[in-house]
Every structure is written in C-alpha cells, then in structure tokens.
Scaffold this motif. Sequence first.
Motif, PDB file in Angstrom:
ATOM      1  N   HIS A 233       0.898  -1.228   0.130  1.00  0.00           N
ATOM      2  CA  HIS A 233       0.049   0.060  -0.128  1.00  0.00           C
ATOM      3  C   HIS A 233       0.946   1.213   0.039  1.00  0.00           C
ATOM      4  O   HIS A 233       0.628   2.354  -0.535  1.00  0.00           O
ATOM      5  N   GLY A 235       3.579   1.635  -1.462  1.00  0.00           N
ATOM      6  CA  GLY A 235       4.113   1.919  -3.034  1.00  0.00           C
ATOM      7  C   GLY A 235       5.412   1.375  -3.216  1.00  0.00           C
ATOM      8  O   GLY A 235       5.825   1.866  -4.144  1.00  0.00           O
ATOM      9  N   ARG A 256      -0.536  -3.253  -8.281  1.00  0.00           N
ATOM     10  CA  ARG A 256       0.466  -2.038  -8.220  1.00  0.00           C
ATOM     11  C   ARG A 256       1.753  -2.247  -9.009  1.00  0.00           C
ATOM     12  O   ARG A 256       2.796  -1.646  -8.824  1.00  0.00           O
ATOM     13  N   THR A 258       4.215  -4.615  -8.060  1.00  0.00           N
ATOM     14  CA  THR A 258       5.284  -4.793  -7.330  1.00  0.00           C
ATOM     15  C   THR A 258       5.789  -6.259  -7.438  1.00  0.00           C
ATOM     16  O   THR A 258       4.958  -7.246  -7.797  1.00  0.00           O
TER      17      THR A 258
END
Length: 416
Positions: A233, A235, A256, A258
């Motif tokens: 969350h 980032g 995201r 990731t």
Amino acid sequence: MTTTAARWLLRGGTVFDGTDGGIRTGPTSILVDDGVVAWIGADEDAPASDVVIDATDHTVMPGLINGHVHLANSGAADLAAEVRDDSIATAAYRAAANALVTLDAGVTTVKDCGAADNVVVDLGRAIQAGIVPGPRVVAAGRVITMTGGHGHFMGVEADGIDAVRAAVRGQLKQGADFIKAMATGGVLTAGVKPTQTALLRDELAAIVEEAHNAGRRVSTHAIGRDGIENAIHAGVDTIEHGFHLDAELFALAIERGTYLVPTLSAIHGIVAEGERGGIPAWIVDKARSEVERSTAMFRAAVEAGVNIAAGTDAGTPFNPHDGLVEELIQMVEIGLTPARTMLSATRDGAINAGLSALTGTLEVGKAADVIVVDGDPLDDITALRRIVLVAKDGVIHRSALDETSRSSSYGRKVAV
Ligand SMILES: [Zn+2]
C-alpha cells in the motif's frame, strides 16, 4: 588467453535473448563492439569480425542478475556477529572477494540489499572504474529500520516521518542506488519476530516518496502479512521474502506492479544446516517456522502470476555467492517454468533492479552482458550449472570456447 578485443563475434549459438522467454529461430550470432551488443541476427548474415568465438550447439543468454545479495557477508553461521566483528576494511575485502565469486558464476549484475557502512556502494564504484573485477552492483547502502528493528546492526535506525525522510536522504547522499527498508522483523536479528510489523505504513510511504522523488526504487524486507500489506500500500517496488503473501495480497501486488524476490535459498539453507552448522538456535527456530510457508507461498505466487525476480540473499548463513543457479533450479522444482525462471534472472531481474534500459536482454544497444551455457536450460534448467563463457560490458571474464582471430588462422582451445 581469451580475447581482450573490444569487437568480437559470438557465432552460431541458440539464443535466448530474454525479450519474450523464447528462442530465436536458427543459429544466431551476436556482434559485440565497445561494450554493447552491436548486431544480432541469423548466423549466415553475421558481419565480419577479427575475433570469432564459436557458440555452436550452445545456449547464449543474457548475464544473470541476482536480485538479493549481501556482498559484504560470506555466509557465516551468524551474520550479525560477522558484521559486528568485521572492521570496515575486512568487510570491504570480503565484498571484493565475493564479487569475483559472483561474476565467475555468470552473474553480471547484483542488487546488494544492505551492508554496514558504505563498503558495497564503494565497491560498485571500484568495479565500474575497473579497479577490481565483479558484477555491476546496484547497492542499497545501509538498510533503513526502526530502532532495534531487523538489520539494525547494518542499518540506519529511524522512527517517525521526519526521521525516515532524513534517513533516505542520507543514504542517497552516500550514493545508494536504491533504498532498502524493513517492513517486518526478520530471522537473523535477535529479539524481533519475522511476523511482526516494523516501519509503519506512513513511514514506508514517506520513504517511497523520498526515493521515487530522487528516481530510486524501494525494496522492503517483508515476511509477516501485515508488514507486506503496509509495504505494498505504501507503494514499494519490491517485496523481499514475502513468505506470508496470500491470494488477496497477490492481487494487490499484481495491481500495483510490485515485484517479489522469494529468496528460497536463504531459508532452506538455514534449516538444512541447522545448529550443527553452528547457526544459533534462535535463528534456526525462526527459519523452521517459515520454511514450509515459503515453498507454498512461492507455488501460489507462480499460479497467481505475480512479478518475480530471482534472488538468493547470498551472504546469509551457508548461502554462497555462487548459488543463484541452485535457486533457479529450486524455483523450477516448485513450479515456475524454465522460461519464466530464466526471465526472472534476466529481463525481469533488470526491471526489478531499475536497469532494464541497460541490461537483462540481448538487444542492440544494450550492455554486452552475456553467458554461454553447455546444454539447453529451457529443457533442463540444471544445464545452467555448465556456464562456459561469461562476459560483462563486452569484456570476456572467462571462456572455454574455441576462439579464432584473423591474425592467427588456427582455432585454439582456451582454458578456464
Ligand atoms: Zn537480505
């Protein structure tokens, strides 16, 4: 002697160029000139070159990328004790020796995820300057951790938004290529549990904001679920270890973008050696509690389609700097296809290191980071144990292939 020429042709290999996980059609040649791939195409169309190296019946692929190493550590049973006992000079000598072992093993780029002092940042510069041999180094410098948190013995301890911002700025001032922050406790630090949270979500978000503002990526050590969730969350670009990732977090990571670096070797190495290898019992106990989960999580991550970059955590107990190929073999055994596994240590490793414009694939204009393998790793990943040529930035570090030059019309066998 292997050629020291700036321009050489690697002829007739089966080329895995790392762009899409496939093999280029037919025997393929690569012209290296002044450190970069100058031409790549069908062998019959290859340009002339004074120096020709024969890669017929071999697989040619990008140099490997290890996404998680600690060059200043040598795999001692107690990493924290080694860090505590080493002088800065000793740590630097260790790092230089480990860099050579790494390059010998076909790894042309590493992401160093933390060292005390500035030794690995400085080593990266020394390698770049040609002072000592080694892979390209992308270094975090000191890790950023909460007071008493995981890796505090090789870290900057920082609590609160202002302090973590100052810590990031300090690391960037020292020359860090990326930022490593601790989102949970860890196995190798006394007094913290791998499942507990460490730096909080707002602290991690401030770290990400500072690093991204400076064009640097952020990697987080994260084992427990809450810490992983905080990190994604916030980032961050990379989750290291990630043992408690679950279906919900896989979806979030994919959304995201990731990356996950699963470091299977680290946890399995500690459990395999155990107390009889001299590893303190409190470390072995923590590793045992996570080892099965690490395997199951990785299998599920593969099925979910999470972005994966290979990394070993080399330098942790009994985890050698030439162990990336064994990590890749383990990844295939658990369920990643050989093609995706090879991409995780080439193209995707380069993205994860922030170097995709420079390396990770064999394409015109990119660095000539090349290895040649005796066999077909797409068919049998263990073929990667037989790397017979290693070149970085167009400089051949070692080669056992036949080489001919125009000035000497005979072929000659070059010893490793
Ligand atoms: Zn690590």
